[in-house]
Write a protein that holds these residues in place. Structure first.
Motif, mmCIF file in Angstrom:
data_model
loop_
_atom_site.group_PDB
_atom_site.id
_atom_site.type_symbol
_atom_site.label_atom_id
_atom_site.label_comp_id
_atom_site.label_asym_id
_atom_site.label_seq_id
_atom_site.Cartn_x
_atom_site.Cartn_y
_atom_site.Cartn_z
ATOM 1 N N ALA A 219 0.839 -1.209 0.000
ATOM 2 C CA ALA A 219 0.000 0.000 0.000
ATOM 3 C C ALA A 219 0.867 1.248 0.000
ATOM 4 C CB ALA A 219 -0.931 -0.010 1.215
ATOM 5 N N ASP A 220 1.931 1.241 0.790
ATOM 6 C CA ASP A 220 2.851 2.387 0.792
ATOM 7 C C ASP A 220 3.435 2.598 -0.601
ATOM 8 O OD1 ASP A 220 2.366 2.713 3.491
ATOM 9 O OD2 ASP A 220 4.376 2.098 4.139
ATOM 10 N N ALA A 221 3.846 1.510 -1.266
ATOM 11 C CA ALA A 221 4.422 1.624 -2.607
ATOM 12 C C ALA A 221 3.421 2.216 -3.598
ATOM 13 C CB ALA A 221 4.912 0.259 -3.087
ATOM 14 N N VAL A 222 2.151 1.806 -3.504
ATOM 15 C CA VAL A 222 1.112 2.362 -4.385
ATOM 16 C C VAL A 222 0.960 3.858 -4.142
ATOM 17 C CG1 VAL A 222 -1.373 2.400 -4.857
ATOM 18 C CG2 VAL A 222 -0.182 0.219 -4.694
ATOM 19 N N LEU A 223 0.914 4.254 -2.878
ATOM 20 C CA LEU A 223 0.711 5.670 -2.564
ATOM 21 C C LEU A 223 1.944 6.511 -2.879
ATOM 22 C CD1 LEU A 223 -1.433 5.387 0.673
ATOM 23 C CD2 LEU A 223 -2.193 5.841 -1.675
ATOM 24 N N ILE A 224 3.133 5.930 -2.779
ATOM 25 C CA ILE A 224 4.350 6.630 -3.201
ATOM 26 C C ILE A 224 4.285 6.896 -4.705
ATOM 27 C CG2 ILE A 224 6.845 6.325 -3.547
ATOM 28 C CD1 ILE A 224 6.795 4.805 -0.783
ATOM 29 N N ALA A 225 3.908 5.879 -5.479
ATOM 30 C CA ALA A 225 3.775 6.048 -6.932
ATOM 31 C C ALA A 225 2.665 7.052 -7.257
ATOM 32 C CB ALA A 225 3.494 4.703 -7.598
ATOM 33 N N ARG A 226 1.564 6.973 -6.534
ATOM 34 C CA ARG A 226 0.447 7.894 -6.807
ATOM 35 C C ARG A 226 0.834 9.330 -6.472
ATOM 36 N NH1 ARG A 226 -4.290 7.883 -9.954
ATOM 37 N NH2 ARG A 226 -4.855 10.037 -9.621
ATOM 38 N N TRP A 227 1.656 9.527 -5.443
ATOM 39 C CA TRP A 227 2.163 10.861 -5.126
ATOM 40 C C TRP A 227 2.890 11.432 -6.346
ATOM 41 C CZ3 TRP A 227 7.246 12.296 -5.496
ATOM 42 C CH2 TRP A 227 7.547 13.605 -5.109
ATOM 43 N N ALA A 228 3.766 10.618 -6.947
ATOM 44 C CA ALA A 228 4.520 11.075 -8.119
ATOM 45 C C ALA A 228 3.589 11.387 -9.280
ATOM 46 C CB ALA A 228 5.544 10.026 -8.529
ATOM 47 N N PHE A 229 2.592 10.552 -9.484
ATOM 48 C CA PHE A 229 1.638 10.779 -10.572
ATOM 49 C C PHE A 229 0.858 12.070 -10.338
ATOM 50 C CE2 PHE A 229 -2.398 10.326 -12.762
ATOM 51 C CZ PHE A 229 -1.997 9.909 -14.023
ATOM 52 N N ASP A 230 0.357 12.260 -9.121
ATOM 53 C CA ASP A 230 -0.461 13.436 -8.807
ATOM 54 C C ASP A 230 0.329 14.738 -8.827
ATOM 55 O OD1 ASP A 230 -2.631 11.761 -8.444
ATOM 56 O OD2 ASP A 230 -2.565 11.841 -6.242
ATOM 57 N N THR A 231 1.585 14.693 -8.415
ATOM 58 C CA THR A 231 2.377 15.920 -8.316
ATOM 59 C C THR A 231 3.180 16.209 -9.577
ATOM 60 O OG1 THR A 231 4.238 14.765 -7.313
ATOM 61 C CG2 THR A 231 2.593 15.720 -5.812
#
Length: 182
Positions: A157-169
């Protein structure tokens, strides 16, 4: 056709990899590890776990083949050793982070890092329980729930949210530590 491929890494021997294709999870798995003989001479039958760079590179090559032409960015959580950690634990954690960077560099995958505080703040997870990230991913992507059924799946879950942070920002537009292949 996938335009952007974002790889999120929660580093460490219990860490995980997540791959987002245009912001949606397509792969979540634990970082491949293997056991190797411990170098201590007083206990020659002991083994230690370490990242398996060959298996990791095979996983990443399969991902790249499945999404030809996509703009690829890997994001690693920027971690450091805590003062209470032993020297050996700190060294081993640094060794695993170095293995991740080495595999990414050898495959020509651009990478950047993000502090835990930054990606957690982005997702509203500052001050929450450790399991909050897993519950957030389950809520946001219920179809991916099989990958997050147990509490030990927090790294995924942390890895997904780390990747999503990069996508969103829009981290894809930023500077990178490994130049893109021509």
């Amino acid at each position: 056709m996938t335009l952007r491929l974002t790889l999120g890494f929660d580093p460490g021997f219990t860490g995980a990899i997540a791959v987002l294709a245009d912001g949606e999870p397509v792969l979540m798995r634990d970082i491949p590890v293997h056991s190797v003989p411990s170098p201590t001479q007083d206990k020659p039958d002991r083994t230690k776990r370490e990242i398996n760079p060959f298996r990791l590179s095979m996983v990443l090559r399969d991902v790249l083949r499945a999404h030809p032409g996509a703009d690829v960015l890997a994001v690693l959580e920027d971690v450091s050793v805590m003062p209470a950690d032993s020297k050996v634990a700190g060294f081993r954690f640094g060794e695993s982070l170095g293995a991740l960077k080495g595999v990414l560099g050898s495959l020509g995958i651009r990478w950047t890092t993000v502090r835990a505080q930054a990606w957690k703040k982005h997702h509203g997870l500052i001050g929450t329980q450790k399991d909050a990230a897993r519950l957030m991913v389950l809520q946001r992507w219920p179809s991916q729930g099989i990958a997050f059924t147990q509490k030990r799946d927090i790294g995924r879950a942390d890895a997904v949210l780390i990747a999503r942070w990069a996508f969103d920002t829009e981290a894809h537009a930023g500077p990178y530590l490994v130049p893109r292949r021509a």
